[in-house]
Design a protein around this motif. Structure first.
Motif, mmCIF file in Angstrom:
data_model
loop_
_atom_site.group_PDB
_atom_site.id
_atom_site.type_symbol
_atom_site.label_atom_id
_atom_site.label_comp_id
_atom_site.label_asym_id
_atom_site.label_seq_id
_atom_site.Cartn_x
_atom_site.Cartn_y
_atom_site.Cartn_z
ATOM 1 N N MET A 1 46.529 11.550 60.068
ATOM 2 C CA MET A 1 47.772 12.310 59.871
ATOM 3 C C MET A 1 48.876 11.392 59.352
ATOM 4 O O MET A 1 49.606 11.719 58.410
ATOM 5 C CB MET A 1 48.202 12.947 61.200
ATOM 6 N N LEU A 2 49.012 10.218 59.962
ATOM 7 C CA LEU A 2 50.038 9.277 59.542
ATOM 8 C C LEU A 2 49.771 8.760 58.144
ATOM 9 O O LEU A 2 50.689 8.615 57.328
ATOM 10 C CB LEU A 2 50.108 8.113 60.532
ATOM 11 N N ILE A 3 48.477 8.493 57.828
ATOM 12 C CA ILE A 3 48.127 7.992 56.501
ATOM 13 C C ILE A 3 48.432 9.039 55.443
ATOM 14 O O ILE A 3 48.966 8.727 54.363
ATOM 15 C CB ILE A 3 46.638 7.582 56.465
ATOM 16 N N ILE A 7 51.065 8.539 52.389
ATOM 17 C CA ILE A 7 50.708 8.688 50.976
ATOM 18 C C ILE A 7 51.575 9.750 50.316
ATOM 19 O O ILE A 7 52.041 9.583 49.178
ATOM 20 C CB ILE A 7 49.204 9.027 50.838
ATOM 21 N N THR A 8 51.823 10.855 51.031
ATOM 22 C CA THR A 8 52.667 11.920 50.488
ATOM 23 C C THR A 8 54.086 11.421 50.230
ATOM 24 O O THR A 8 54.669 11.681 49.171
ATOM 25 C CB THR A 8 52.704 13.115 51.455
ATOM 26 N N TYR A 361 58.029 3.775 56.189
ATOM 27 C CA TYR A 361 56.918 2.923 55.771
ATOM 28 C C TYR A 361 56.798 2.892 54.242
ATOM 29 O O TYR A 361 56.638 1.826 53.633
ATOM 30 C CB TYR A 361 55.601 3.423 56.367
ATOM 31 N N ALA A 362 56.857 4.077 53.628
ATOM 32 C CA ALA A 362 56.738 4.153 52.172
ATOM 33 C C ALA A 362 57.910 3.444 51.489
ATOM 34 O O ALA A 362 57.733 2.747 50.490
ATOM 35 C CB ALA A 362 56.667 5.621 51.731
ATOM 36 N N GLY A 363 59.114 3.633 52.031
ATOM 37 C CA GLY A 363 60.285 2.970 51.465
ATOM 38 C C GLY A 363 60.178 1.466 51.556
ATOM 39 O O GLY A 363 60.601 0.735 50.635
#
Length: 506
Positions: A1-3, A7-8, A361-363
């Motif tokens: 779910m977190l992955i 990615i989204t 995380y993505a940022g």
């Protein structure tokens, strides 16, 4: 779910021209401000924080993370080229980076620092992604006594790690606690420390305090240098020397050691990047086959500290995101942005808003990639920013502080608060007192007061709730030990020397 969420969030940001433009702007501003002597990462984040108020929450965090990550690398530019660290974490980088620049290898040192910073940051991000959810799941079982003990532990650690004595750090932290009590009491609705003025009825906001304490105060500190000539930089030394990939790969052990040290030291509340880079540099000298080369232009002396400096970012964000305790002064400012957008860092952030966690995380990853790309593209021209006259820089920062403080609530009260804490920060500097505990006290004060009062209410005035909690008791015991240690350590050293003088085997 977190992955999947990660990615989204990553794809949505990369495919969004607006989000990608903000991220690139943040990385560029971070490198520029980080490279300017006297403008630390904390100061850069504080003066640019008001620009994020009108943004959506995920875009604001993306912008500020790019400023944060890029400014950490930016500090090494001035450290290498003119022997003046742009940020505290770059203090060690100058020991070998500047000798390399004087030998005509400035571009080589800058590239090594950039690559090591990127790898270290990626390592810190990996540790954040792995450890933060686990620690948050443990913190979900925390009750009021545990959160009160965490707040006390964070304040004591910051006071212990701050420059000067622990007592001075605790004194400034106590001022921050009092500032957190200003305004109406949340339980009784009674005004406290308002001095019968409407300006203080809404309390002391974190952002004006940080802008004044870390922005305006720095301007006041550097006013005496406003008429100094701009530093000279050897531009030719930044345009030659080809760096081979093989040469970079040969330093993977130094990068790995620095990344490990930076991430784990950064995860200790209040330890900060300055301690991490010092330990990384010392360890690199110990493992080196030629320690005599350190200080003379050793590549490992640049790679290891820069990896530690950048990896400590992920480490400092672990206590902030999981416990709501800032890892250092920079994450305290970053935490202010989350609070402005209605997001309370802590274990509930993972349960109630996992999308925002994934966006962070993505940022972080996007900030690392953009810093690497922009740093490489602008390698030849980056030294030009060091030629900005100091008086122009100081005036611009002062204007940003005033405008930023006013933009929070369109209120002159915040400007007055910013000016007050700017003057107070300068006074603390003159008195050789640390300023970071004041911001920590304001952040942790309401958390401590709320949970302490709730614990006593539930315990009907008894302190048994703390005694019955192993976690709370352990944290309080560690806090007491940290306070007492500075008083015990000199006595222990004296006792040990007496035994040695008496030739007692020890």
């Amino acid at each position: 779910m977190l992955i999947e969420s990660f990615i989204t969030a990553l794809i949505s940001t990369l495919l969004s021209p607006w989000g990608l433009s903000l991220a690139a702007l943040g990385a560029l501003l971070g490198i520029v401000l980080g490279a300017l002597p006297g403008v630390s990462s904390t100061m850069a984040l504080a003066i640019l924080l008001p620009l994020s108020f009108s943004m959506e929450a995920h875009l604001a965090i993306l912008f500020l993370l790019c400023v944060f990550v890029a400014s950490v690398y930016g500090g090494s530019i001035s450290a290498i080229l003119i022997n003046i660290p742009g940020t505290p974490g770059a203090i060690v980088t100058q020991l070998d980076g500047h000798p390399m620049a004087k030998a005509g290898r400035a571009r080589e040192a800058l590239v090594y620092a950039l690559v090591a910073s990127t790898i270290g940051g990626a390592f810190g991000l990996g540790l954040l992604v792995i450890i933060a959810p686990l620690l948050a799941s443990v913190a979900m079982s925390f009750r009021s006594p545990e959160f009160a003990a965490v707040a006390i532990f964070g304040l004591v650690l910051l006071a212990y790690a701050s420059p000067g004595t622990t007592v001075r750090g605790l004194l400034v932290g106590a001022i921050g606690l009092i500032c957190g009590m200003v305004g109406f009491d949340t339980l009784t609705d009674v005004p406290r420390f308002t001095f019968d003025t409407r300006l203080l009825q809404g309390g002391v906001e974190l952002v004006p305090l940080c802008v004044g304490l870390f922005g305006l105060a720095e301007v006041l500190k550097h006013l005496h240098a406003s008429h100094q000539a701009a530093p000279t930089v050897n531009m030719k030394a930044t345009q030659r020397t080809q760096i081979k990939v093989r040469s970079l790969l040969k330093r993977w052990k130094s990068m790995l050691r620095g990344s490990l040290i930076g991430a784990f030291v950064g995860a200790i509340p209040a330890a900060g990047s300055a301690i991490a880079v010092a330990i990384a540099y010392a360890q690199e000298m110990r493992f080196s086959k030629h320690p005599e080369q350190f200080g003379q232009g050793a590549i490992e002396g640049v790679v290891a500290p820069e990896a530690a400096n950048s990896s400590s970012i992920g480490g400092t964000m672990i206590p902030m995101m999981t416990l709501g305790v800032p890892g250092d002064a920079i994450t305290a400012v970053l935490m202010g942005s989350l609070l402005i957008h209605g997001l309370r860092p802590g274990p509930m952030l993972f349960a109630e808003n996992p999308q925002m966690v994934s966006s962070i995380y993505a940022g972080f990853l996007i900030a690392l990639l953009l810093t690497l790309i922009i740093g490489l593209l602008l390698m030849r021209w980056l030294p030009l920013i060091l030629r900005i006259p100091s008086h122009v820089l100081l005036i611009g920062i002062a204007l940003l502080c005033v405008v930023g403080a006013y933009a929070i609530r369109n209120s002159m009260a915040d400007v007055y608060i910013m000016l007050f804490f700017g003057a107070l920060g300068y006074l603390l500097h003159l008195l050789s007192l640390p300023s970071a505990p004041l911001a920590f006290g304001l952040i942790l004060g309401p958390l401590l007061e709320e949970n302490l009062r709730r614990s006593l209410i539930l315990g009907r005035g008894s302190w048994d709730m703390f005694l019955n909690s192993p976690i709370a008791m352990s944290l309080l015991a560690l806090s007491i030990f940290a306070i007492v240690l500075p008083f015990i350590a000199p006595l222990w050293v004296r006792f040990k020397s007496d035994l040695q003088r008496l030739k007692v085997p020890f």
